[in-house]
Write a protein that holds these residues in place. Sequence first.
Motif, PDB file in Angstrom:
ATOM      1  N   SER A  19       0.847  -1.180   0.000  1.00  0.00           N
ATOM      2  CA  SER A  19       0.000   0.000   0.000  1.00  0.00           C
ATOM      3  C   SER A  19       0.892   1.242   0.000  1.00  0.00           C
ATOM      4  CB  SER A  19      -0.890   0.009   1.242  1.00  0.00           C
ATOM      5  OG  SER A  19      -0.092   0.194   2.414  1.00  0.00           O
ATOM      6  N   SER A  20       0.276   2.397  -0.255  1.00  0.00           N
ATOM      7  CA  SER A  20       1.044   3.643  -0.215  1.00  0.00           C
ATOM      8  C   SER A  20       1.651   3.857   1.170  1.00  0.00           C
ATOM      9  CB  SER A  20       0.141   4.828  -0.582  1.00  0.00           C
ATOM     10  OG  SER A  20      -0.289   4.725  -1.923  1.00  0.00           O
ATOM     11  N   ARG A  21       0.894   3.527   2.207  1.00  0.00           N
ATOM     12  CA  ARG A  21       1.389   3.705   3.565  1.00  0.00           C
ATOM     13  C   ARG A  21       2.586   2.788   3.838  1.00  0.00           C
ATOM     14  NH1 ARG A  21       1.817   7.426   7.492  1.00  0.00           N
ATOM     15  NH2 ARG A  21       2.865   6.330   9.173  1.00  0.00           N
ATOM     16  N   GLU A  22       2.501   1.542   3.378  1.00  0.00           N
ATOM     17  CA  GLU A  22       3.595   0.589   3.621  1.00  0.00           C
ATOM     18  C   GLU A  22       4.868   1.026   2.921  1.00  0.00           C
ATOM     19  OE1 GLU A  22       0.976  -3.518   4.203  1.00  0.00           O
ATOM     20  OE2 GLU A  22       1.496  -2.809   2.193  1.00  0.00           O
ATOM     21  N   LEU A  23       4.751   1.516   1.683  1.00  0.00           N
ATOM     22  CA  LEU A  23       5.946   1.980   0.983  1.00  0.00           C
ATOM     23  C   LEU A  23       6.513   3.213   1.674  1.00  0.00           C
ATOM     24  CD1 LEU A  23       7.966   1.771  -1.286  1.00  0.00           C
ATOM     25  CD2 LEU A  23       6.397   3.066  -2.748  1.00  0.00           C
ATOM     26  N   ALA A  24       5.640   4.098   2.125  1.00  0.00           N
ATOM     27  CA  ALA A  24       6.107   5.287   2.846  1.00  0.00           C
ATOM     28  C   ALA A  24       6.902   4.886   4.086  1.00  0.00           C
ATOM     29  CB  ALA A  24       4.920   6.168   3.230  1.00  0.00           C
ATOM     30  N   ASP A  25       6.417   3.887   4.822  1.00  0.00           N
ATOM     31  CA  ASP A  25       7.124   3.436   6.028  1.00  0.00           C
ATOM     32  C   ASP A  25       8.514   2.899   5.686  1.00  0.00           C
ATOM     33  OD1 ASP A  25       5.013   4.119   7.648  1.00  0.00           O
ATOM     34  OD2 ASP A  25       4.174   2.090   7.755  1.00  0.00           O
ATOM     35  N   LEU A  26       8.599   2.116   4.596  1.00  0.00           N
ATOM     36  CA  LEU A  26       9.885   1.542   4.204  1.00  0.00           C
ATOM     37  C   LEU A  26      10.870   2.630   3.797  1.00  0.00           C
ATOM     38  CD1 LEU A  26       8.609  -1.516   2.134  1.00  0.00           C
ATOM     39  CD2 LEU A  26       9.640  -1.577   4.401  1.00  0.00           C
ATOM     40  N   VAL A  27      10.398   3.626   3.030  1.00  0.00           N
ATOM     41  CA  VAL A  27      11.280   4.715   2.606  1.00  0.00           C
ATOM     42  C   VAL A  27      11.679   5.557   3.815  1.00  0.00           C
ATOM     43  CG1 VAL A  27      11.484   6.778   1.161  1.00  0.00           C
ATOM     44  CG2 VAL A  27      10.333   4.736   0.270  1.00  0.00           C
ATOM     45  N   ASN A  28      10.754   5.794   4.740  1.00  0.00           N
ATOM     46  CA  ASN A  28      11.090   6.564   5.946  1.00  0.00           C
ATOM     47  C   ASN A  28      12.214   5.900   6.733  1.00  0.00           C
ATOM     48  OD1 ASN A  28       9.243   8.614   5.527  1.00  0.00           O
ATOM     49  ND2 ASN A  28       7.610   7.615   6.696  1.00  0.00           N
ATOM     50  N   ALA A  32      14.544   3.925   5.483  1.00  0.00           N
ATOM     51  CA  ALA A  32      15.783   4.089   4.722  1.00  0.00           C
ATOM     52  C   ALA A  32      16.322   5.511   4.860  1.00  0.00           C
ATOM     53  CB  ALA A  32      15.536   3.746   3.251  1.00  0.00           C
ATOM     54  N   VAL A  33      15.440   6.514   4.906  1.00  0.00           N
ATOM     55  CA  VAL A  33      15.867   7.891   5.170  1.00  0.00           C
ATOM     56  C   VAL A  33      16.581   7.947   6.523  1.00  0.00           C
ATOM     57  CG1 VAL A  33      15.052  10.225   5.706  1.00  0.00           C
ATOM     58  CG2 VAL A  33      14.121   9.009   3.729  1.00  0.00           C
ATOM     59  N   GLY A  34      16.041   7.211   7.491  1.00  0.00           N
ATOM     60  CA  GLY A  34      16.670   7.167   8.802  1.00  0.00           C
ATOM     61  C   GLY A  34      18.076   6.597   8.749  1.00  0.00           C
ATOM     62  N   GLU A  35      18.282   5.592   7.883  1.00  0.00           N
ATOM     63  CA  GLU A  35      19.625   5.018   7.729  1.00  0.00           C
ATOM     64  C   GLU A  35      20.599   6.041   7.171  1.00  0.00           C
ATOM     65  OE1 GLU A  35      19.608   1.349   5.432  1.00  0.00           O
ATOM     66  OE2 GLU A  35      20.262   0.415   7.291  1.00  0.00           O
ATOM     67  N   ILE A  36      20.114   6.882   6.250  1.00  0.00           N
ATOM     68  CA  ILE A  36      20.987   7.835   5.578  1.00  0.00           C
ATOM     69  C   ILE A  36      21.274   9.044   6.460  1.00  0.00           C
ATOM     70  CG2 ILE A  36      21.166   9.388   3.580  1.00  0.00           C
ATOM     71  CD1 ILE A  36      19.300   7.383   2.102  1.00  0.00           C
ATOM     72  N   THR A  37      20.232   9.564   7.110  1.00  0.00           N
ATOM     73  CA  THR A  37      20.357  10.844   7.822  1.00  0.00           C
ATOM     74  C   THR A  37      20.422  10.709   9.334  1.00  0.00           C
ATOM     75  OG1 THR A  37      17.960  11.174   8.032  1.00  0.00           O
ATOM     76  CG2 THR A  37      19.002  11.922   5.984  1.00  0.00           C
ATOM     77  N   GLY A  38      20.005   9.542   9.864  1.00  0.00           N
ATOM     78  CA  GLY A  38      19.930   9.384  11.306  1.00  0.00           C
ATOM     79  C   GLY A  38      18.600   9.802  11.879  1.00  0.00           C
ATOM     80  N   ARG A  39      17.686  10.263  11.029  1.00  0.00           N
ATOM     81  CA  ARG A  39      16.354  10.671  11.491  1.00  0.00           C
ATOM     82  C   ARG A  39      15.312  10.068  10.559  1.00  0.00           C
ATOM     83  NH1 ARG A  39      15.126  16.895  12.759  1.00  0.00           N
ATOM     84  NH2 ARG A  39      16.580  16.320  14.445  1.00  0.00           N
ATOM     85  N   ILE A  40      14.322   9.379  11.136  1.00  0.00           N
ATOM     86  CA  ILE A  40      13.281   8.743  10.342  1.00  0.00           C
ATOM     87  C   ILE A  40      12.566   9.777   9.480  1.00  0.00           C
ATOM     88  CG2 ILE A  40      11.103   7.443  10.446  1.00  0.00           C
ATOM     89  CD1 ILE A  40      13.480   5.806  11.271  1.00  0.00           C
ATOM     90  N   GLY A  41      12.272   9.417   8.224  1.00  0.00           N
ATOM     91  CA  GLY A  41      11.597  10.331   7.317  1.00  0.00           C
ATOM     92  C   GLY A  41      10.152  10.592   7.713  1.00  0.00           C
ATOM     93  N   GLY A  42       9.559  11.611   7.080  1.00  0.00           N
ATOM     94  CA  GLY A  42       8.198  12.016   7.435  1.00  0.00           C
ATOM     95  C   GLY A  42       7.192  11.805   6.320  1.00  0.00           C
ATOM     96  N   LEU A  43       7.458  10.903   5.394  1.00  0.00           N
ATOM     97  CA  LEU A  43       6.522  10.646   4.299  1.00  0.00           C
ATOM     98  C   LEU A  43       5.264   9.951   4.810  1.00  0.00           C
ATOM     99  CD1 LEU A  43       9.075   9.279   1.682  1.00  0.00           C
ATOM    100  CD2 LEU A  43       7.942  11.499   1.599  1.00  0.00           C
ATOM    101  N   ASP A  44       4.144  10.185   4.129  1.00  0.00           N
ATOM    102  CA  ASP A  44       2.923   9.446   4.424  1.00  0.00           C
ATOM    103  C   ASP A  44       2.313   8.958   3.121  1.00  0.00           C
ATOM    104  OD1 ASP A  44       1.752  11.668   3.267  1.00  0.00           O
ATOM    105  OD2 ASP A  44       1.058  12.506   5.163  1.00  0.00           O
ATOM    106  N   SER A  62       2.092  11.332   0.185  1.00  0.00           N
ATOM    107  CA  SER A  62       3.362  11.590  -0.506  1.00  0.00           C
ATOM    108  C   SER A  62       3.560  10.584  -1.640  1.00  0.00           C
ATOM    109  CB  SER A  62       4.528  11.505   0.472  1.00  0.00           C
ATOM    110  OG  SER A  62       4.353  12.335   1.597  1.00  0.00           O
ATOM    111  N   ILE A  63       3.281   9.321  -1.356  1.00  0.00           N
ATOM    112  CA  ILE A  63       3.459   8.280  -2.380  1.00  0.00           C
ATOM    113  C   ILE A  63       2.464   8.490  -3.511  1.00  0.00           C
ATOM    114  CG2 ILE A  63       3.517   5.803  -2.800  1.00  0.00           C
ATOM    115  CD1 ILE A  63       5.687   6.880  -0.862  1.00  0.00           C
ATOM    116  N   ARG A  64       1.237   8.852  -3.176  1.00  0.00           N
ATOM    117  CA  ARG A  64       0.240   9.091  -4.223  1.00  0.00           C
ATOM    118  C   ARG A  64       0.644  10.268  -5.110  1.00  0.00           C
ATOM    119  NH1 ARG A  64      -3.397   7.840   0.018  1.00  0.00           N
ATOM    120  NH2 ARG A  64      -3.815  10.054   0.417  1.00  0.00           N
ATOM    121  N   ALA A  65       1.275  11.262  -4.515  1.00  0.00           N
ATOM    122  CA  ALA A  65       1.743  12.409  -5.298  1.00  0.00           C
ATOM    123  C   ALA A  65       2.845  12.000  -6.268  1.00  0.00           C
ATOM    124  CB  ALA A  65       2.239  13.521  -4.361  1.00  0.00           C
TER     125      ALA A  65
END
Length: 415
Positions: free
Chosen positions: A7-16, A18-30, A33-36
Amino acid sequence: MDEQRLSSRELADLVNRAVGEITGRIGGLDDSSIRAWRSGRVRCPKRVQLHALELVSGLDASALGFVRRTRLPALTPHQEPPVERRTLLTAAVSAAAAVAGTSSSAPASPRRVSMADVARLRQRFTDIIASDHRHGGQTSIEREAARLAAEALTLQTSGAASQRVRTNIYATAASFMSSAMWAAIDGRRFGDARNHLRAAAELAELSADPAITFRIWSHAGTLFRYQGRSAEAAAANDVARGLSLTRRDPLFASLGLARHAAIHAAAGERQAAKRAFGQAQEAMARAGRGEVRPVWLTAFYDEAEIHSLALSAYLTLGDWATAEAHGHRCLAVLRPHMHRSRAITTARLARAQLEQGEAATAVATAMRVPADSAAHHPRVVGMLDAFGHRLTQIAPGSAHTASWQEFTTTKGHAQ
């Protein structure tokens, strides 16, 4: 998303994550965002989001349908780029395993995760095991197991949970990843299997569950054995056999010994293989019948499996008569639900008979391999191809060879 049923929510969680791995802070996508992204309303994600999406999917921006605004910075030394193209969820599970313990960074949720949630996941694992025994080696099984591993990890951030629940979730996720790994091994997709091994081992360590740790490293031994890497196969299987679990439960000890016997055979060590098989049977005889054991173990490991491994080992050693004897014993005690094992054993038995000069008997045996396995299971397809090639070498122009060629053509076995 369609391929992996996200789902869009599940993909957003996975990307968030991965953002956390890169930056040290979990991403804020919902999900919006994926639908956009999908609608084209947002022509390209922000740099760090696109970078995270590439890590999760194993695809670059253009393959995902985006045009980079600017060149992304290179990965920093502590970030590991994909060595091989991974499936979406294999990469996602690896990323999730690394950061799942940081659930406090996720948005607060009133939900409480309980052992009832774990029980529902374990029922899905039972379904995966049943599908594997019926079909085996299929990419659909591998993908579904990896998807369910990611679903299990999502539970870690969906609400509050006790430490007992969290360790059980990690163990369940590791179980799913070990099944994805086995499906890839069985299907001869060894690169994917190695990726799954890394993810499964990380999850097993987080769970501290010795049974699933045993399964993962025992599978790793089989993976290396199939690749002709006997020393690494022995080392991996030794990790499994060295767990205290094998000293407490003779059935685990028996499986470790039986698989080690097959590794000895692959290394050409005939006496060591024979001794290990004997020890495996002795350990099985000591195993109590009333013990509570994991479903993945009780669903397949029994006397028939020892004979199946012995059949494989003695074929490798070129002891055709002994291999044939183990093949007959395996089929005599094989449980009805073991469809894949029956197909593999029958194909190996035919080869053992052929190498003893019994072409007529061998062809009749090979023709008993179920058509579905003969056409679609990678291991069985390879075995029957090798059987046909060897039959042509041993009995070129014979009526038996002609009969087999006609059979494979009309039944669709030929690849």
